[in-house]
Design a protein around this motif. Structure first.
Motif, PDB file in Angstrom:
ATOM      1  N   TYR A  27      -0.455  79.770  70.534  1.00  0.00           N
ATOM      2  CA  TYR A  27      -1.523  80.759  70.690  1.00  0.00           C
ATOM      3  C   TYR A  27      -0.955  82.186  70.537  1.00  0.00           C
ATOM      4  O   TYR A  27      -1.169  83.048  71.376  1.00  0.00           O
ATOM      5  N   THR A  77      -1.559  85.046  69.234  1.00  0.00           N
ATOM      6  CA  THR A  77      -2.602  85.875  68.628  1.00  0.00           C
ATOM      7  C   THR A  77      -2.021  87.150  68.032  1.00  0.00           C
ATOM      8  O   THR A  77      -1.358  87.920  68.722  1.00  0.00           O
ATOM      9  N   SER A 132      -3.826  83.301  65.389  1.00  0.00           N
ATOM     10  CA  SER A 132      -3.556  82.735  66.716  1.00  0.00           C
ATOM     11  C   SER A 132      -2.852  81.390  66.654  1.00  0.00           C
ATOM     12  O   SER A 132      -3.040  80.543  67.522  1.00  0.00           O
ATOM     13  N   LEU A 183     -11.251  91.798  75.777  1.00  0.00           N
ATOM     14  CA  LEU A 183     -11.972  90.665  75.185  1.00  0.00           C
ATOM     15  C   LEU A 183     -13.478  90.818  75.362  1.00  0.00           C
ATOM     16  O   LEU A 183     -14.259  90.577  74.425  1.00  0.00           O
ATOM     17  N   HIS A 223      -6.540  93.090  79.666  1.00  0.00           N
ATOM     18  CA  HIS A 223      -6.723  91.953  78.768  1.00  0.00           C
ATOM     19  C   HIS A 223      -8.169  91.477  78.762  1.00  0.00           C
ATOM     20  O   HIS A 223      -8.772  91.273  77.703  1.00  0.00           O
ATOM     21  N   GLN A 224      -8.727  91.294  79.972  1.00  0.00           N
ATOM     22  CA  GLN A 224     -10.083  90.766  80.058  1.00  0.00           C
ATOM     23  C   GLN A 224     -11.110  91.772  79.590  1.00  0.00           C
ATOM     24  O   GLN A 224     -12.069  91.419  78.889  1.00  0.00           O
ATOM     25  N   HIS A 277     -11.510  82.149  76.661  1.00  0.00           N
ATOM     26  CA  HIS A 277     -10.162  82.497  77.101  1.00  0.00           C
ATOM     27  C   HIS A 277     -10.024  82.418  78.622  1.00  0.00           C
ATOM     28  O   HIS A 277      -8.988  81.991  79.127  1.00  0.00           O
ATOM     29  N   ASN A 278     -11.031  82.876  79.319  1.00  0.00           N
ATOM     30  CA  ASN A 278     -11.011  82.860  80.785  1.00  0.00           C
ATOM     31  C   ASN A 278     -12.396  82.462  81.272  1.00  0.00           C
ATOM     32  O   ASN A 278     -13.287  83.307  81.338  1.00  0.00           O
ATOM     33  N   HIS A 288      -9.471  91.647  67.780  1.00  0.00           N
ATOM     34  CA  HIS A 288      -8.766  90.743  68.690  1.00  0.00           C
ATOM     35  C   HIS A 288      -7.279  90.695  68.377  1.00  0.00           C
ATOM     36  O   HIS A 288      -6.432  90.636  69.273  1.00  0.00           O
TER      37      HIS A 288
END
Length: 413
Positions: A166, A168, A215, A253, A249-250, A387-388, A92
């Protein structure tokens, strides 16, 4: 607890053949072997990340001629998934850097991007120095961290200050990129700031999982930015370009969660092998011979395989989209990738915590010791997933089927 060796035909391995061929096998194996100890001690993985940098993990996508490994995008995600299986915190922590490299590879025509690639070539990693710390809504674009770059006439440099929440990976990063207002022209610029006096990061992240990602809060106080490292912003996209530029990004993760689930499988095998006592009402003297426990282990394996397959489907859609950037296929392929990323997240966010919970069911009282830190898998999955939130993606997927509703275009969806 996890091992890199394959014990039986068809068994799950921690490290893929690709990671082994690129020279990451030993490092990933050592990271896996010490992950539980780091979790117990709350020891930040400075040394482990430094080792991966030296091996070129941050330069995977650069060509061999440019000092990298020449990996495909799918290959990058495969190695990152291996690393997440070893320790999802470390995987991450590299996300922002890997995205900056990917964005630079897509748009080499602007001098900002070759600068980022040069940092990667030199085995340095890039973090972020802009955020929306005072926004009223998550993801709202209301502020910048370095809101202004003030020109210092005497020193012939720019100076800026600000905080990033945040942040990270910023504990481990060597440079930082962002946007600011350049004081003389009062215009938005991009910049690259290398770590120096005035840059500090605090390990004040309070999450119950992913505790070692760095983070916390990054603070920039009167930092100096060289004028050669300040650039005009990227030109606006053409009308034909797809607006969904942040699917990476998604997918990254979600890919990390798939890695954690693979680690759950490996730990489940070891938990069942090591378990010595069965319940009196069991059917076998040894837990490893207990039909119910064997079936549960098989279920964990099957769900994990489906989770990895779903993540890989999203990776492949993203790879097709990036291959189409700048072509007439860009819009359609990028939309497809965004929807595939949403589909993978909805499924994986729902199933992965359940698989992590089954690990505790499999080991029963033998699995709750803090020494093994097996609870970290569930905690890390939930924190990454948060996160989402998948609820918004579920709704979007339904709306898209009903009315053709398009996804939001921001990085936070």
């Amino acid at each position: 607890m996890a091992e890199t060796a394959v014990h039986t035909p068809g068994a799950v391995a921690l490290v893929s053949p690709l990671s082994a061929s690129l020279g990451f096998s030993e490092a990933i194996g050592e990271i896996a072997a010490t992950a539980a100890q780091r979790e117990r001690e709350q020891r930040l993985p400075y040394e482990e990340i430094a080792t991966l940098k030296a091996l070129g993990f941050g330069a995977l996508r650069l060509s061999a001629d440019d000092g990298g490994h020449g990996s495909t995008l799918s290959g990058l995600f495969e190695v990152a998934r291996d690393l997440a299986a070893a320790d999802s915190n470390i995987a991450h922590a590299f996300r922002n850097h890997l995205w900056q490299v990917e964005a630079a590879l897509l748009r080499r025509d602007h001098p900002f991007h070759p600068h980022v690639l040069d940092l990667a070539r030199r085995r340095k990693t890039v973090g972020l120095s802009f955020a929306d710390s005072d926004a009223t809504a998550a993801g709202a674009r209301s502020s910048r961290v370095l809101s202004r770059l003030e020109w210092d006439e005497r020193r012939q440099v720019y100076v800026g200050s600000g905080d990033k929440v945040y942040a990270t990976g910023n504990l481990y990063n060597d440079a930082f990129v962002g946007l600011a207002i350049e004081s003389r022209a009062n215009a938005t610029v991009q910049y690259v700031l290398e770590r120096s006096a005035g840059v500090a990061a605090e390990d004040d992240w309070q999450g119950f999982g992913q505790r070692l990602t760095g983070s916390g809060t990054a603070r920039f106080r009167d930092v100096v930015v060289q004028p050669a490292h300040v650039y005009a912003p990227d030109p606006p996209k053409t009308p034909e370009a797809a607006p969904w530029g942040f699917t990476f990004h998604q997918v990254y993760l979600t890919n990390c969660i798939a890695g954690i689930v693979r680690r759950v499988v490996l730990d489940a095998v070891e938990v069942l092998r090591a378990r010595k006592r069965n319940f009196y009402h069991g059917e076998a003297a040894q837990p490893a011979d207990e039909p119910a426990l064997q079936a549960l282990l098989g279920r964990i394996r099957a769900y994990a395989a489906c989770i990895e397959a779903s993540a890989q489907r999203a990776v492949q859609a993203l790879e097709r989209a990036q291959a189409g950037v700048g072509t007439s296929e860009e819009y359609a392929r990028t939309l497809e990738a965004t929807l595939a990323a949403s589909e993978a997240k909805v499924v994986i966010d729902d199933l992965a915590p359940q698989v992590a919970s089954w690990l505790i069911d499999l080991g029963s009282g033998s699995a709750v010791s803090s020494v093994a830190a097996l609870d970290r898998h569930w905690r890390n999955i939930k924190v990454i997933a948060s996160h989402n939130p998948r609820l918004y993606k579920e709704r979007l997927l339904g709306q898209n089927l009903l009315s053709g509703q398009l996804p939001p275009t921001g990085a936070f969806f």
